[in-house]
Design an enzyme around this catalytic site. Sequence first.
Site, PDB file in Angstrom:
ATOM      1  N   TYR A  31     -15.391  37.144  42.629  1.00  0.00           N
ATOM      2  CA  TYR A  31     -14.619  35.991  42.155  1.00  0.00           C
ATOM      3  C   TYR A  31     -13.640  36.360  41.042  1.00  0.00           C
ATOM      4  O   TYR A  31     -12.559  35.791  40.935  1.00  0.00           O
ATOM      5  CB  TYR A  31     -15.568  34.913  41.620  1.00  0.00           C
ATOM      6  CG  TYR A  31     -16.351  34.165  42.660  1.00  0.00           C
ATOM      7  CD1 TYR A  31     -16.250  34.445  44.015  1.00  0.00           C
ATOM      8  CD2 TYR A  31     -17.224  33.145  42.272  1.00  0.00           C
ATOM      9  CE1 TYR A  31     -16.986  33.761  44.952  1.00  0.00           C
ATOM     10  CE2 TYR A  31     -17.967  32.444  43.193  1.00  0.00           C
ATOM     11  CZ  TYR A  31     -17.846  32.757  44.539  1.00  0.00           C
ATOM     12  OH  TYR A  31     -18.578  32.057  45.454  1.00  0.00           O
ATOM     13  N   ARG A  46     -10.573  37.605  43.130  1.00  0.00           N
ATOM     14  CA  ARG A  46      -9.882  36.741  44.089  1.00  0.00           C
ATOM     15  C   ARG A  46      -9.701  35.310  43.609  1.00  0.00           C
ATOM     16  O   ARG A  46      -8.872  34.573  44.145  1.00  0.00           O
ATOM     17  CB  ARG A  46     -10.594  36.760  45.437  1.00  0.00           C
ATOM     18  CG  ARG A  46     -11.994  36.218  45.498  1.00  0.00           C
ATOM     19  CD  ARG A  46     -12.496  36.329  46.939  1.00  0.00           C
ATOM     20  NE  ARG A  46     -13.935  36.290  47.029  1.00  0.00           N
ATOM     21  CZ  ARG A  46     -14.615  35.250  47.528  1.00  0.00           C
ATOM     22  NH1 ARG A  46     -13.972  34.189  47.959  1.00  0.00           N
ATOM     23  NH2 ARG A  46     -15.927  35.308  47.587  1.00  0.00           N
ATOM     24  N   HIS A  92      -5.672  15.760  -4.957  1.00  0.00           N
ATOM     25  CA  HIS A  92      -5.881  16.067  -3.537  1.00  0.00           C
ATOM     26  C   HIS A  92      -5.763  17.559  -3.228  1.00  0.00           C
ATOM     27  O   HIS A  92      -6.074  17.970  -2.103  1.00  0.00           O
ATOM     28  CB  HIS A  92      -4.894  15.283  -2.672  1.00  0.00           C
ATOM     29  CG  HIS A  92      -5.256  13.824  -2.537  1.00  0.00           C
ATOM     30  ND1 HIS A  92      -5.485  13.015  -3.619  1.00  0.00           N
ATOM     31  CD2 HIS A  92      -5.439  13.044  -1.437  1.00  0.00           C
ATOM     32  CE1 HIS A  92      -5.779  11.793  -3.195  1.00  0.00           C
ATOM     33  NE2 HIS A  92      -5.768  11.783  -1.873  1.00  0.00           N
ATOM     34  N   TYR A 105       0.832  -1.211   0.000  1.00  0.00           N
ATOM     35  CA  TYR A 105       0.000   0.000   0.000  1.00  0.00           C
ATOM     36  C   TYR A 105       0.866   1.261   0.000  1.00  0.00           C
ATOM     37  O   TYR A 105       1.829   1.391   0.760  1.00  0.00           O
ATOM     38  CB  TYR A 105      -0.918   0.044   1.229  1.00  0.00           C
ATOM     39  CG  TYR A 105      -1.706   1.339   1.296  1.00  0.00           C
ATOM     40  CD1 TYR A 105      -2.744   1.582   0.405  1.00  0.00           C
ATOM     41  CD2 TYR A 105      -1.352   2.348   2.198  1.00  0.00           C
ATOM     42  CE1 TYR A 105      -3.436   2.767   0.419  1.00  0.00           C
ATOM     43  CE2 TYR A 105      -2.042   3.542   2.228  1.00  0.00           C
ATOM     44  CZ  TYR A 105      -3.079   3.751   1.334  1.00  0.00           C
ATOM     45  OH  TYR A 105      -3.745   4.944   1.349  1.00  0.00           O
ATOM     46  N   GLU A 122     -12.614   5.808   5.285  1.00  0.00           N
ATOM     47  CA  GLU A 122     -12.124   6.667   6.372  1.00  0.00           C
ATOM     48  C   GLU A 122     -13.351   7.081   7.188  1.00  0.00           C
ATOM     49  O   GLU A 122     -13.908   8.160   7.026  1.00  0.00           O
ATOM     50  CB  GLU A 122     -11.368   7.856   5.780  1.00  0.00           C
ATOM     51  CG  GLU A 122     -10.128   7.377   5.015  1.00  0.00           C
ATOM     52  CD  GLU A 122      -9.592   8.370   4.000  1.00  0.00           C
ATOM     53  OE1 GLU A 122     -10.114   9.494   3.924  1.00  0.00           O
ATOM     54  OE2 GLU A 122      -8.658   7.996   3.261  1.00  0.00           O
ATOM     55  N   PHE A 159      -1.721   9.067  10.912  1.00  0.00           N
ATOM     56  CA  PHE A 159      -2.247  10.296  10.303  1.00  0.00           C
ATOM     57  C   PHE A 159      -3.501  10.808  11.007  1.00  0.00           C
ATOM     58  O   PHE A 159      -3.947  11.917  10.739  1.00  0.00           O
ATOM     59  CB  PHE A 159      -2.593  10.030   8.832  1.00  0.00           C
ATOM     60  CG  PHE A 159      -3.446   8.810   8.644  1.00  0.00           C
ATOM     61  CD1 PHE A 159      -4.778   8.784   9.032  1.00  0.00           C
ATOM     62  CD2 PHE A 159      -2.907   7.663   8.089  1.00  0.00           C
ATOM     63  CE1 PHE A 159      -5.560   7.655   8.881  1.00  0.00           C
ATOM     64  CE2 PHE A 159      -3.690   6.516   7.925  1.00  0.00           C
ATOM     65  CZ  PHE A 159      -5.020   6.524   8.337  1.00  0.00           C
ATOM     66  N   ASN A 184       0.387  13.020   3.400  1.00  0.00           N
ATOM     67  CA  ASN A 184      -0.172  12.293   4.538  1.00  0.00           C
ATOM     68  C   ASN A 184       0.497  12.808   5.803  1.00  0.00           C
ATOM     69  O   ASN A 184       1.721  12.946   5.850  1.00  0.00           O
ATOM     70  CB  ASN A 184       0.111  10.804   4.351  1.00  0.00           C
ATOM     71  CG  ASN A 184      -0.977   9.915   4.904  1.00  0.00           C
ATOM     72  OD1 ASN A 184      -0.731   8.764   5.199  1.00  0.00           O
ATOM     73  ND2 ASN A 184      -2.176  10.421   5.044  1.00  0.00           N
TER      74      ASN A 184
END
Length: 512
Positions: free
Chosen positions: A283, A286, A85, A55, A417, A332, A197
Amino acid sequence: MSESITLVPGALSLDTLRSIYRGRPALTLDPAAYPRMERSRALIDRIAGGDEAVYGVNTGFGKLAHTHIAASDLETLQRNLILSHATGVGAPLADGVVRLILVIKAVSLAVGASGVRPALVDALLKLYQADVLPVVPGKGSVGASGDLAPLAHLCGVLLGIGHVRVKGETLPAEEGLRIAGLPVFDLKAKEGLALINGTQVSTGLALAGLFEIERTFKAALVAGSLSVEAVMGSHRPFDARISALRGQPGQIAVAAAFREVLAGSELNASHQGPDCHRVQDPYSLRCQPQVMGAVLDQMRQAARTLVIEANGVTDNPLVLVDTDEVLSGGNFHAEPVAMAADQLAIAASEIGALAERRIAMLIDTTISGLPPFLVAEPGLNSGFMIAHVTAAALASENKTLAHPASVDSLPTSANQEDHVSMATFAARRLGDIAGNVADIVGIELLAAIQGLEFHRPLKTTDRLEQAIATIRAEVPRYEVDRYFAPDLAAIGALVRNGALDHLMPVSLETAQ
């Protein structure tokens, strides 16, 4: 570029990353990185020349991982990967962020577990050194499988694809390569995938957000100290014994910073004794060590996560040269970055929320004891009335921006994915939050000084008087109503530029 830093893969420090974001120190890659890169590349070349399907080397990608690619098409495969991409949209990332991404990407590849030629790593660093910065659209990544779209725009420049920014001018990528003294590259097997990637975009954005929030945090501590003085508040809540009994490290550090900055105040000494009415302040005064200490702890934890990520190898598959293996996994997936960014978003929003409450207190004469809306002739003048409204609007906006992004996921790549991190948006929105907080804190700084000056000729501490002088050099006292927007722009810029950083003895560096 007077500073020079040697980049050792796996050993980037928070200080180095901050320097790269804030400026452009000269960088060199540790020569010891090259042999391992060459070994990992040699392994990929051997696999690419064989028949076994691996792959990312000789297959398609994502849902197409089972498609075998012929050796004659491997270079075309890598080029097509970059072209297909590069689908980012939106405004380009800022220069400081792009510098971080270039360096983090180069150092990750230089670990020698990605199988790219050393020449590509050198080219990324040369773009940085020449200040030839790829134009990277900010939107289009879901934070797994890596920051694919923005990294395709970043690394596509090496192929002569896209655009670069040089001294503020946008130029074609090929012109940028010429300026940097680089050729147009042809990618070999796996190199395109290794380049796009990874989590470098989300990590760079998160680091940029951290560094901006760091400045607003320090300015907010200065503003909170000035507010204590403006309303002649008590210093007792900063007593070391209070924080020691709880034991939270951020609270201990913040209380110590307040004690150091507030020590020796004429204003405080003027109202000590049996007649002092300051038994318990609101608040927002302090509880500053408790709230801002929690913020500091979250910032330090996020910094630890982001430094680890910046030093990690996050592409896929990984090349293990010691055992001659190529392993496919999921480094990734940017979930650590997404969660760290969510931490920072919540913490930064709390900085602004607390500062907004102190502004409200300062303009309320029933609590502060100061003139209504901090102006000498209220009624005729509205003073800080609507400046507080602006602060409230920004604090409210941050409530929406701080909603966790990491709990969201939309499946992509035909459900291959099927769970993603949304880290890139989680990190990108930190810039908006930090900007809002800078403006809120800036308004508090002006309001607190305005209130404190009603007590003149009494003075506060030397360090806070320095802060007052720095601010008054940019913004004069508000005597009567005037066009207020330029004042807010000036004080917001002062906070963003870190003009008050040196006044607060609190650091993130223990995060390393």
